[in-house]
Scaffold this active site. Structure first.
Site, mmCIF file in Angstrom:
data_model
loop_
_atom_site.group_PDB
_atom_site.id
_atom_site.type_symbol
_atom_site.label_atom_id
_atom_site.label_comp_id
_atom_site.label_asym_id
_atom_site.label_seq_id
_atom_site.Cartn_x
_atom_site.Cartn_y
_atom_site.Cartn_z
ATOM 1 N N ASN A 70 0.823 -1.208 0.000
ATOM 2 C CA ASN A 70 0.000 0.000 0.000
ATOM 3 C C ASN A 70 0.860 1.262 0.000
ATOM 4 O O ASN A 70 1.209 1.800 1.057
ATOM 5 C CB ASN A 70 -0.910 -0.020 1.231
ATOM 6 C CG ASN A 70 -1.964 1.059 1.156
ATOM 7 O OD1 ASN A 70 -1.859 1.979 0.361
ATOM 8 N ND2 ASN A 70 -2.972 0.941 1.996
ATOM 9 N N ASP A 71 1.178 1.770 -1.193
ATOM 10 C CA ASP A 71 2.016 2.980 -1.287
ATOM 11 C C ASP A 71 1.361 4.150 -0.576
ATOM 12 O O ASP A 71 2.040 5.015 -0.050
ATOM 13 C CB ASP A 71 2.224 3.470 -2.714
ATOM 14 C CG ASP A 71 2.121 2.421 -3.768
ATOM 15 O OD1 ASP A 71 1.153 1.651 -3.743
ATOM 16 O OD2 ASP A 71 2.994 2.415 -4.631
ATOM 17 N N SER A 72 0.041 4.180 -0.615
ATOM 18 C CA SER A 72 -0.619 5.379 -0.106
ATOM 19 C C SER A 72 -0.577 5.432 1.417
ATOM 20 O O SER A 72 -0.977 6.415 2.015
ATOM 21 C CB SER A 72 -2.060 5.456 -0.620
ATOM 22 O OG SER A 72 -2.854 4.500 0.020
ATOM 23 N N SER B 289 2.385 5.107 2.842
ATOM 24 C CA SER B 289 3.831 5.275 3.051
ATOM 25 C C SER B 289 4.187 6.315 4.102
ATOM 26 O O SER B 289 5.256 6.255 4.703
ATOM 27 C CB SER B 289 4.522 5.622 1.733
ATOM 28 O OG SER B 289 4.333 4.584 0.814
#
Lengths: 781, 781
Positions: free
Chosen positions: A467-469, A471
């Site tokens: 889940n990059d969001s 980060s």
């Protein structure tokens, strides 16, 4: 509200009005010379790599959207009427319109003022050109004198320069040679042997324009070109300015008369090659044959799994559209779509690693090649670079916590499907020097994870996990820990134990078991009492816990915990009872809940994206797939199937005005119930959803799950089904599986009958069917 | 064909029809909160840095061009008629139209169907908002019920993300609060204290739309929004999607009635600040005062030089437009225009170093600050980084052969103008550590050049010299040598001798003289017999030689040779006789000739750009300026003035249909005679032409040339002139220079009469006028 229907006999989706809420796209080509095309002929053409070899321009997220494209204008010289047979860009009202998106081709038909036309767009297999194969027919009682104008806008091959700088146009050369308009973007800075692009036609040509401004005119656009208004082109060439490809072609039609024509866009090394291509493209019998070959190739592609279930929508997806989307996603990773702009993304390591799962049964050779390429950008410390560019072979990025773990599932799935054990010993270089066997690459990935643990002994979040969001969670002290990565690694270790045992590799089996035992020792720290945490924040605080008001429960840790087989059945069921309570909604399942809004480190709010959108409380379908698989592993047949069915693209065909995106393929996400646009699809076509949902449906719901030495037959279907069957091609053998209605809810296969012979378990040993053309399998519950 | 005229009394250019061949732009703001605006209200708004703080969107080089902008729609609820008072984006025919681009403001007036409107766009000095100050008047005999709709499209502040990625919109928040629509692009990844943007109005508001798709509608664009067609907005907010600012404002007008209104676009830290800004912007007397202040400030800006010559076009440029362009170019370097896209360019070191020359007389404090900033990205080896970003303070690039030498002219010109000798000893850091005085920075730059010589003893071309488009010349072996850099360095050494002698700095004078002597020893190797070479190629071959069929003679080496004072008068005149023969054309002078086409290392063809375009044989005006200066140094009055006059933007007002670009400012180049589009302007507004042409005109043609201890009065004018005069403010003293007609062709000043007293030479010593308010100077030939 509907905008079209499924024509399953022809393996097409038929769009019946042009003004779809978003452009509904299809892909042409299969990873080489390729393009995207909308239902009104918008889109672009490129060769292999839309960042470095873009041939025509397309304006992403700009108004007017879905411009430019592969445009034709019809002008009736009698009445003066002007229209586009594809509706756009003129938008003149048509007497009839339909767009058929098929497998690798799109056909747009329309009629206006007694002129019927049909144009089929496709790229013949292995060719460097796209064909617009058209017919135009006079259905009126009077002679019609038409002029047809074409329009495409050429791009500097290096799309970034074309978009960010003014100077590339000073290098453009574009002029007519016979029946082709040839575009040369300049070899001054473009390294490309196929430097010439072109558009050509077999219609008689009265004039042409290569100058965008001459064709369109000052203060005009594609909707009202001055050349079309005047009824003549200006015969302009380009010598250092924006270039287009427009022919003016007079066509006279007696009442009832029909004429055929071809336009071709391609690229080539020289004018000789262009001539050859254009000649081939104008050879009508050949073109017909190529289109039939293309259809046959795509039919073959979906032949590997053909299903007959009581769920017609499931059948439509699995038999036609889902394998098609899997292949296109495999081709393009997250590189180019209506949303992805074909610039900086290339093939993502983790994206492409997962995309192979959707085509491993239908294109194992391509998968093997892709696995080699991707493992080639893994570093010798086990971590992988993030991005690979197929056009140039360059790679970049790295330092994420999950990239390198995905390799395990992909390689294991490939070997289970093919039995190609030799691949495991193949040497593959590391991007920073040296080389290792495939098995070494896998182990190094897992070792990397174990060497990067946080203070709770859980793997660090690092630059990003899946889940990059999220980060932001590790931006302050870089100490955040990820339950996702932990369970992902545990599942990988579980897979490797199984693999090494099968290989009778005692030493590695021991290594994998030790790894898994370490995982078992860590698992309790992530248990929140009713479900698993999402991890720990930069400040060591629990995240995804019942103690918090927001971001209480995340879907992924529950799914991956179950996939890892670490939790007890009790814990697993507790997780999914809570998933059902907190995360299920009528359209599917959301990423987590309640989603927070804005960044606030104190409150543990780490999502900047708006609440309800994508990974912040939206329906993120990629994550749904693991939940479905987990439900099947937990024996929760009804929930598994119900979730799968709710998220089928086909179920939203009737409310396309709300969903907005294409109802024949999965979008990456859908806006969640906490948002006022609930149900609106986002980012369609390229998504990890494609491959994993295919696995969820074929291996876990329909239950055909290849293993190292055979196939586990383990359907997980609802009680309401009156039985079903499917045919799956496995290692060249056509396996037909037939299942009766379940005797009781949540029933699972106990035995199978193979060609009339009852086996003791639901495992189909490969040795018993090797060499057969086909087998008939009946499931016994 | 004309599109407008000069209204010199009002210091405006008046555009009389909206469909100019390209958008004709103006700049609003002075380097802080700023914008560009076209004659039909297209353009964008940003704060300081259009790359990192872009507020509204603009689509560069895309169709339809010059979209979006600051749009208004008028809908007559009686007749249903819809139009834009700025013509775009609706393009409905207007009964009258004019656009007045003034100094820092633009006013667009129009009338349609009995509705007269006038809208003035400007940014008050030092404010964080732009005002659209409008009036709308009913000139008919019946009551008119109108609705006014606004439209702007908000951008992610980081323009690159906005253009290259789909995800920024998921972070957007946009909703109405009272009379403002407030946009928040998300503080998740944007570092900006003024995070909120807004549009507001003082009109009564009936409805609003923040959702782009809701205002425009599916398959529509700015030319036909669905909301305007319906006559009502949808009151949409944005929570993660593309955002716009649209108000629907009902306005009822009795016959003859006029109403005033204001729209404001700005950015602010919080809602409180927005309220204050909107209140100020709606305070009509204050707004009126601010507009007058703005005009006064710009009048003051051009008061430093006011000329009366027989050349009215020269007067228009020098008294109004040329200093305005100099200031805008100083503000924006090559960062943002209709051609420069505000992404990666920031301030170029060499660009901005030269831009200071055009404002050193009018804004010396700003120049000093800029010189500090730029020298701060010079490295301790003397070479400078290429780019600086004013919004973030970041810099990048380096390794060019010319960047660091420009510093000499800028610093010397600044000190000559101001007498600020203290600046020379100011310590300025190097970007790679340590610091040095300004003088040390200058010397290190010249030393760097001398330490990077090729095999003929001429400075290496390195990554690039002034002419980037020739960079291919050194791509193979990196051995190419540049005559441009050589003469540039020689000229710099010549300047420094003069400076150090003035400072009575014996040691440095000796250093500079030695440097110049070294130059003298090298000069012969570059002499081609009739002119100077352009240098040597990577393979050691002469380049720019009479021996070649193409690229025989280049303009720059001839100009810079004369500037360096190395050549004899005979050699200098030979150069310029050949310049006249080979490079002069009726519109000016081209960069070199005959220009070659395409890249061919064997043939010494190094230009990929099309022949006749920009630095490849076009009229590149930046280079013309040095030719004009050289002609004046050679005593070739007629050629100097004739070239200057031919290239005045004003002379192309009558053929704007061919020239296409704005006739009130210099474009960077014009297509040359070897091209079919000969005379078409390219890349207007931001160009090194602005500053150097101002120097050529003011210091070399009109001959007011500040030196260290006074001013050289040395006009170089044509015989046809019947005398002229001008007033120049120099160190606070208003110097009026009067000149009679020349006695003979090419006559030059022998003496001057200062306040009635005849001096022995044409040198005006500062000591003799220090403390005066004004002086009267008469030139004697």
């Amino acid at each position: 509200m509907k905008y079209g229907y499924y024509d399953n006999d022809n393996r097409e989706y038929v769009i019946t009005r042009p003004d779809t809420p978003t452009p509904w796209l299809n892909y042409l080509g299969d990873g080489g010379f390729s393009g995207i095309i909308s239902n009104t002929a918008g889109g672009l053409v490129f060769d292999r790599d839309p960042g470095n070899f873009r041939i025509t321009r397309y304006n992403f997220n700009r108004i007017p959207y879905d411009r430019p494209g592969r445009y034709l204008y019809f002008k009736d010289m009698g009445s003066g009427a002007v229209w586009s047979p594809t509706w756009q860009p003129v938008q003149a009202e048509l007497d009839s319109y339909s767009c058929r998106h098929g497998m690798g081709y799109t056909r747009i038909s329309s009629e206006k003022d007694g002129i019927q036309s049909e144009i089929t767009y496709f790229i013949p297999e292995g060719k460097q050109y796209e064909i617009w194969k058209g017919t135009v027919k006079n259905t009126s009682a009077t002679v019609k004198n038409l002029k047809l104008f074409s329009y495409v806008e050429f791009s500097c091959y290096i799309a970034k320069y074309d978009i960010e700088c003014d100077w590339p146009r000073y290098f453009f050369d574009c002029r007519r040679k016979g029946n082709a308009i040839i575009f040369n973007p300049s070899d001054d800075f473009i390294r490309e042997k196929r430097l010439l692009s072109y558009i050509a036609t077999d219609l008689p040509i009265e004039g042409h324009d290569c100058a965008r401004i001459e064709f369109l005119g000052t203060c005009r656009d594609e909707s009202n070109p001055i050349a079309v208004e005047r009824g003549v082109c200006g015969n302009s060439d380009i010598n250092g300015d924006n270039a287009c490809g427009s022919f003016c072609c007079p066509v006279s039609l007696a009442p009832g008369e029909e004429k055929s024509f071809v336009f071709t866009i391609g690229n080539a090394c020289d004018e000789e090659e262009i001539k050859e291509q254009v000649a081939s493209a104008s050879d009508y019998p050949l073109v017909h044959e190529q289109l039939e070959e293309l259809k046959a190739a795509w039919r073959k592609n979906s032949r590997y799994l053909q299903v007959k279930t009581p769920d017609e929508q499931m059948n439509t997806m699995l038999n036609i559209w889902h394998p098609y989307q899997c292949r296109m996603t495999f081709n393009w990773s997250r590189f180019i779509s209506f949303y992805e702009r074909g610039l900086d993304r290339g093939w993502g390591y983790r994206d492409s690693m997962q995309d192979v799962l959707g085509v491993v049964h239908s294109a194992p050779d391509k998968v093997k090649e892709r696995l080699r390429t991707l493992m080639g950008i893994q570093k010798s410390d086990g971590n992988a670079r993030t991005l690979y560019f197929p056009g140039t072979g360059e790679s970049m990025g790295g330092g994420r916590s999950d990239d390198h773990i995905w390799t395990v599932f992909s390689v294991c799935t490939y070997v289970k499907e093919t039995g190609d054990y030799g691949f495991l010993e193949e040497l593959i270089p590391f991007i920073d020097g040296g080389e290792g066997t495939v098995l070494q690459h896998l182990k190094l990935g897992l070792e990397f994870t174990k060497h990067h643990l946080g203070e709770h002994g859980v793997p660090l979040f690092l630059g990003s996990d899946w889940n990059d969001s999220l980060s932001k969670i590790s931006w302050d002290k870089h100490k955040a820990e990820s339950a996702f990565v932990f369970f992902q690694a545990a599942h990988a270790a579980y897979e490797l134990i199984h693999l090494f045992e099968h290989l009778k590799d005692t030493e590695n089996t021991q290594w994998a078991k030790q790894y898994y035992e370490w995982c078992r020792s860590v698992e309790p720290v992530l248990w929140d009492g009713k479900w698993y945490l999402r991890g720990f924040t930069d400040y060591g605080e629990k995240y995804g816990t019942d103690d918090d008001e927001y971001n209480k429960i995340f879907l992924n840790p529950q799914s991956w915990a179950v996939l890892s087989r670490l939790p007890s059945a009790e814990k697993g069921n507790s997780c999914f009872e809570n998933v059902k309570q907190y995360l299920f909604c009528d359209l599917g399942v959301v990423s987590h809940a309640p989603a927070s809004s804005g960044i606030d480190f104190q409150k543990k709010y780490f999502f900047g994206m708006k609440t309800g959108i994508r990974e912040n409380g939206g329906l993120f379908f990629h994550a749904s797939t693991w939940a479905i698989i987990a439900e099947t592993l937990l024996g929760r047949n009804e929930d598994a199937y119900s979730l799968y069915h709710r998220e089928l693209p086909t179920v939203r065909n009737d409310r396309a005005d709300v969903c907005k995106v294409e109802p024949y393929i999965y979008s990456s996400s859908m806006v969640g119930p906490s948002h006022e646009r609930y149900g609106s699809g986002e980012c369609s076509w390229l998504s990890g959803t494609a491959s994993w949902m295919f696995l969820a449906a074929s291996q876990y719901i329909l239950g055909f799950r290849p293993d190292y030495d055979g196939v586990i037959i383990d359907p997980c279907v609802p009680l309401e089904w009156d039985g079903f069957s499917y045919t799956r091609i496995y290692r060249g053998i056509s396996c037909t599986v037939q299942s009766p209605k379940l005797p009781v809810e949540n029933a699972r296969a106990k035995k199978i009958i193979v060609d009339g012979e009852t086996l003791d378990s639901n495992f189909l040993p490969y040795d018993t069917i090797r060499g057969k053309q086909s087998v008939e399998i009946v499931v016994v519950y």
